[in-house]
Design an enzyme around this catalytic site. Structure first.
Site, PDB file in Angstrom:
ATOM      1  N   SER A  26       0.831  -1.219   0.000  1.00  0.00           N
ATOM      2  CA  SER A  26       0.000   0.000   0.000  1.00  0.00           C
ATOM      3  C   SER A  26       0.861   1.262   0.000  1.00  0.00           C
ATOM      4  CB  SER A  26      -0.927   0.002   1.224  1.00  0.00           C
ATOM      5  OG  SER A  26      -0.172  -0.072   2.414  1.00  0.00           O
ATOM      6  N   ASN A 113      -1.523  -2.184  13.573  1.00  0.00           N
ATOM      7  CA  ASN A 113      -2.969  -1.928  13.632  1.00  0.00           C
ATOM      8  C   ASN A 113      -3.306  -0.609  14.329  1.00  0.00           C
ATOM      9  OD1 ASN A 113      -2.919  -4.404  12.503  1.00  0.00           O
ATOM     10  ND2 ASN A 113      -3.926  -5.494  14.172  1.00  0.00           N
ATOM     11  N   HIS A 159     -39.628  22.172 -10.825  1.00  0.00           N
ATOM     12  CA  HIS A 159     -39.798  21.191 -11.912  1.00  0.00           C
ATOM     13  C   HIS A 159     -39.123  21.690 -13.195  1.00  0.00           C
ATOM     14  CE1 HIS A 159     -43.015  19.308  -9.440  1.00  0.00           C
ATOM     15  NE2 HIS A 159     -43.222  20.565  -9.097  1.00  0.00           N
ATOM     16  N   SER A 280     -14.107  22.363 -29.021  1.00  0.00           N
ATOM     17  CA  SER A 280     -14.310  21.040 -29.606  1.00  0.00           C
ATOM     18  C   SER A 280     -13.239  20.819 -30.661  1.00  0.00           C
ATOM     19  CB  SER A 280     -15.698  20.979 -30.239  1.00  0.00           C
ATOM     20  OG  SER A 280     -15.728  19.995 -31.252  1.00  0.00           O
ATOM     21  N   LYS A 286     -17.811  25.663 -30.939  1.00  0.00           N
ATOM     22  CA  LYS A 286     -18.158  25.174 -29.610  1.00  0.00           C
ATOM     23  C   LYS A 286     -17.356  25.812 -28.487  1.00  0.00           C
ATOM     24  CE  LYS A 286     -20.727  22.396 -28.401  1.00  0.00           C
ATOM     25  NZ  LYS A 286     -20.793  20.930 -28.475  1.00  0.00           N
ATOM     26  N   ASN A 288     -17.514  24.731 -24.559  1.00  0.00           N
ATOM     27  CA  ASN A 288     -18.193  23.786 -23.676  1.00  0.00           C
ATOM     28  C   ASN A 288     -17.912  24.066 -22.203  1.00  0.00           C
ATOM     29  OD1 ASN A 288     -19.193  22.372 -25.913  1.00  0.00           O
ATOM     30  ND2 ASN A 288     -17.275  21.198 -26.075  1.00  0.00           N
ATOM     31  N   GLU A 293     -19.302  20.492 -15.973  1.00  0.00           N
ATOM     32  CA  GLU A 293     -19.663  19.094 -16.233  1.00  0.00           C
ATOM     33  C   GLU A 293     -18.790  18.157 -15.404  1.00  0.00           C
ATOM     34  OE1 GLU A 293     -20.306  18.297 -20.619  1.00  0.00           O
ATOM     35  OE2 GLU A 293     -19.783  20.403 -20.643  1.00  0.00           O
ATOM     36  N   TYR A 320      -8.837  -5.608  13.554  1.00  0.00           N
ATOM     37  CA  TYR A 320      -8.252  -5.300  12.250  1.00  0.00           C
ATOM     38  C   TYR A 320      -8.399  -6.457  11.265  1.00  0.00           C
ATOM     39  CZ  TYR A 320      -5.039  -3.787   8.628  1.00  0.00           C
ATOM     40  OH  TYR A 320      -4.500  -3.425   7.423  1.00  0.00           O
ATOM     41  N   GLN A 325      -7.148  -1.810   4.851  1.00  0.00           N
ATOM     42  CA  GLN A 325      -6.088  -1.099   4.135  1.00  0.00           C
ATOM     43  C   GLN A 325      -6.654  -0.235   2.995  1.00  0.00           C
ATOM     44  OE1 GLN A 325      -2.013  -2.648   3.591  1.00  0.00           O
ATOM     45  NE2 GLN A 325      -2.699  -3.135   1.528  1.00  0.00           N
TER      46      GLN A 325
HETATM   47  N1  ARG Z   1      -0.619  -1.134   5.296  1.00  0.00           N
HETATM   48  C1  ARG Z   1      -1.527  -1.727   6.255  1.00  0.00           C
HETATM   49  C2  ARG Z   1      -2.804  -0.855   6.360  1.00  0.00           C
HETATM   50  O1  ARG Z   1      -2.794   0.208   5.826  1.00  0.00           O
HETATM   51  C3  ARG Z   1      -0.832  -1.919   7.497  1.00  0.00           C
HETATM   52  C4  ARG Z   1      -1.539  -2.724   8.546  1.00  0.00           C
HETATM   53  C5  ARG Z   1      -1.061  -4.095   8.601  1.00  0.00           C
HETATM   54  N2  ARG Z   1      -1.521  -4.756   9.754  1.00  0.00           N
HETATM   55  C6  ARG Z   1      -1.603  -6.085   9.796  1.00  0.00           C
HETATM   56  N3  ARG Z   1      -2.067  -6.625  10.879  1.00  0.00           N
HETATM   57  N4  ARG Z   1      -1.238  -6.794   8.790  1.00  0.00           N
HETATM   58  O2  ARG Z   1      -3.833  -1.210   6.915  1.00  0.00           O
END
Ligand code: ARG
Length: 461
Positions: A26, A113, A159, A280, A286, A288, A293, A320, A325
């Site tokens: 992540s 966590n 309306h 356009s 045009k 726009n 939008e 958790y 994530q």
């Molecule tokens: N990158 C994870 C998150 O954003 C880290 C948490 C991982 N915790 C675990 N018990 N594997 O949630």
């Protein structure tokens, strides 16, 4: 064995499958919480030192090492590695490279966590004031428009049919108030983020005698979360934020939708600045309203973010689960989108021009039908009957193919004896607007009063 995770070499012996590693990673999302992660870790090191787990010297090494990590991230010299699963792993890995094995002591009594959700709450508490300031500026732009366009009469619609004439300023101000409620919702989202999870460990609490009240104070939280299980599983604050963003998106989308129509050749009430329009590739004529939008389009995505998180959360048991994530991607996207649409909407408002004559010319006399009914009511007719009588007059004007004000007096009298020469005075748009004079109505003095009130609300909250 290849050591590519925080845990390999212990319970688990095989290196992580590459697709699994990609799914698990992540870092690209959560690296924007680097600052919060470092501050959180420094506070944790301070707390564990106070609890006698780290010596003063170890604490100083960790603190200074983390400062160096902060510096490297800030100046761009920090090198992320393939094995850095997330920002928390990356910071700790680099800290240990800088200060050696003492770095490994930082995570004592802490879990990712409680760490992750602490960083996430801090990020939100840091970001909300910036969004709030932007929202305020946008509200101010609606006020400026209302001040500038105070002499513009325009049809009000229900309306999307002409209903009653209003001041354009009254319409602008209607959006101000919707945004003001959004601002309240945003500050509530900040309040709900304000509870410290750090010190809750993986789920059951930490076994070390850290002072969580002290950590809360260090990190700017009002209280430490009172239940460790709830603290690591709770993402309500993220949903609150996404709800804010979805509501804001919806409000701006409704405003944009009307402005798109008002900017068409058929309406011609407003003209957008070229800076907020596109051309356009094919049709040379045009221009726009893409800005509006896209504001409307993004509103759909913003509600999607809220729906996504609620859907991810609904099946999760206690504490958790890795599903959590996914929360940050949604919140970051919602925050970025909200910021962008607020900025574009502000730009659109600040630069558009209002075509006063077109607004006035488009008001059909039929929009004064309620005033005609009020005319009869003032002469003693019950409103229901008056409504009926004016309905007849409208029908008559349509069969006669003339404007209401062109109906001769004898025909008016044929509908009701109460109609007199003074009926023709009813056909004044200014008077119709000024007649809506109760607090909150479109009468000019009320709108001016409303603007002053709005300025006060904005200044005092
Ligand atoms: N990158 C994870 C998150 O954003 C880290 C948490 C991982 N915790 C675990 N018990 N594997 O949630």
């Amino acid at each position: 064995m290849e050591k590519n995770t925080l845990w390999s070499g212990g319970r688990l012996s095989a290196a992580l499958n590459q697709s699994m590693a990609d799914l698990n990673r992540s870092l690209d999302i959560d690296k924007r919480m680097a600052d919060q992660d470092i501050r959180g870790s420094q506070a944790w090191a301070k707390a564990t030192c106070a609890a006698g787990i780290l010596t003063e010297e170890e604490y100083q090494m960790i603190h200074t090492g983390l400062e160096q990590v902060r510096q490297e991230i800030a100046d761009g010299s920090f090198v992320y590695q393939e094995t850095d699963e997330d920002i928390h792993t990356a910071v700790e890995r680099r800290l240990t490279e800088i200060i050696g094995p003492v770095g490994g002591k930082l995570h004592t009594g802490r879990s990712r966590n409680d760490q992750v959700v602490t960083d996430f709450r801090m990020w939100m508490m840091d970001t909300i004031p910036e969004l709030e300031a932007q929202l305020r500026e946008l509200q101010q732009s609606f006020i400026e428009r209302a001040k500038k366009d105070i002499d513009v009469y325009v049809s009000g619609y229900t309306h999307f049919q002409q209903a009653q004439p209003i001041l354009l300023s009254h319409w602008w101000m209607s959006h101000f108030w919707a945004l003001d409620r959004d601002r309240q919702r945003l500050s509530e989202a900040a309040q709900h983020a304000d509870s410290l999870p750090l010190g809750c460990g993986a789920l059951a609490g930490t076994a070390y005698a850290v002072d969580r009240f002290d950590i809360a104070e260090t990190l700017g939280f009002s209280i430490p979360a009172p239940n460790s299980l709830d603290a690591v599983s709770d993402r309500d604050f993220a949903c609150d934020f996404l709800y804010w963003a979805a509501m804001l998106g919806m409000h701006l989308s409704r405003c944009a939708e009307a402005m798109i129509l008002y900017s068409t050749m058929e309406f011609g009430y407003i003209t957008l600045s070229d800076a907020f329009s596109t051309g356009s590739s094919l049709m040379p004529q045009k221009k726009n309203p893409d800005s509006l939008e896209l504001i409307r389009g993004k509103a759909g995505m913003q509600s999607g973010h809220l729906f996504s998180l609620l859907s991810s959360l609904k099946g999760l048991p206690s504490a958790y689960d890795k599903d959590l994530q996914e929360d940050k991607q949604l919140v970051f996207a919602a925050a970025d989108t909200a910021s962008l649409v607020m900025s574009v909407m502000k730009g659109v408002l600040d630069t558009l021009t209002v075509n006063k004559e077109r607004c006035l010319a488009a008001i059909n006399t039929q929009a004064l039908a309620t005033d005609l009914a009020d005319y009869l009511v003032k002469k003693g007719m019950p409103f229901r009957e008056a409504h009926h009588a004016v309905g007849k007059a409208v029908k008559l004007s349509e069969t006669m193919k003339c404007d209401l004000k062109e109906i001769p007096l004898d025909k008016w009298k044929g509908i009701s004896e109460l109609f007199d020469e003074d009926v023709y005075k009813t056909f004044s748009i200014e008077s119709a607007v000024d007649a809506r004079c109760a607090w909150g109505g479109t009468a000019r003095f009320r709108v001016l009063e409303q603007i002053r009130f709005a300025e006060k609300v904005l200044a005092n909250s």
